[in-house]
Design an enzyme around this catalytic site. Structure first.
Site: not given
Length: 190
Positions: A66-68
């Protein structure tokens, strides 16, 4: 929150620690089996991707990057995701910031096997025992080393290294034992 308040040097050291851990897992001379029984997000997904085999619980396991969606970049884990899933699947997975269930992760090459949650631990332990008894310890070590080194070499050097390793393996005690068992049609337990 803590990371956003640290300086560049502290954050760089933390990123390098994660990278060293993932490299250690991927380059270990013995097979590494991940058992995902809950969320494996970001670094946890990277740990799974660095392993040789990934078993996931059918309803409890989720894997994701889920980083972006959080204003972050999955930089350290990306190479391991690409190696595990292939570049196209990893690109789509990462750029969407997806979190997916075990079945979807298997279809994308991130998971080896999806197992009922209650059977996950006994299945993984049985697989580990089967793998240990059915494969040669020296062959596994040399093969894992081959995987590690091939990515570090030019194609010419990799092919030459592979030929040399092939010749070396023919002289090991495990090879002699394995060939004898094969010729005599005997079941071999390592």
């Amino acid at each position: 929150q803590r990371f956003s308040q640290l300086g560049q040097e502290e954050n760089l050291e933390d990123a390098r620690n994660l990278l060293r851990m993932l490299q250690l897992i991927a380059n270990l001379k013995k097979p590494v089996i991940a058992m995902v029984n809950g969320p494996a997000l970001g670094g946890g997904c990277g740990i799974a991707a660095a392993c040789d085999f990934v078993y996931a619980g059918s309803t409890k396991a989720t894997l994701g990057v889920p980083e972006v969606r959080l204003g972050f970049v999955p930089a350290v884990i990306l190479l391991f995701l690409i190696k595990r899933m292939g570049e196209g699947a990893a690109r789509e997975f990462v750029l969407r910031g997806e979190v997916i269930d075990a079945v979807a992760a298997k279809s994308r090459g991130l998971v080896t096997e999806v197992v009922d949650d209650t059977d996950l631990r006994p299945t993984v332990l049985a697989f580990a025992r089967q793998l240990a008894s059915a494969t040669s310890p020296s062959s596994i070590t040399l093969t894992k080393d081959l995987f590690t080194r091939l990515g570090e070499m030019s194609e010419h050097d990799a092919l030459e290294y592979a030929a040399n390793l092939n010749a070396l393996a023919r002289k090991t005690a495990d090879f002699k034992r394995g060939i004898d068992a094969f010729i005599n049609k005997e079941k071999l337990e390592w």
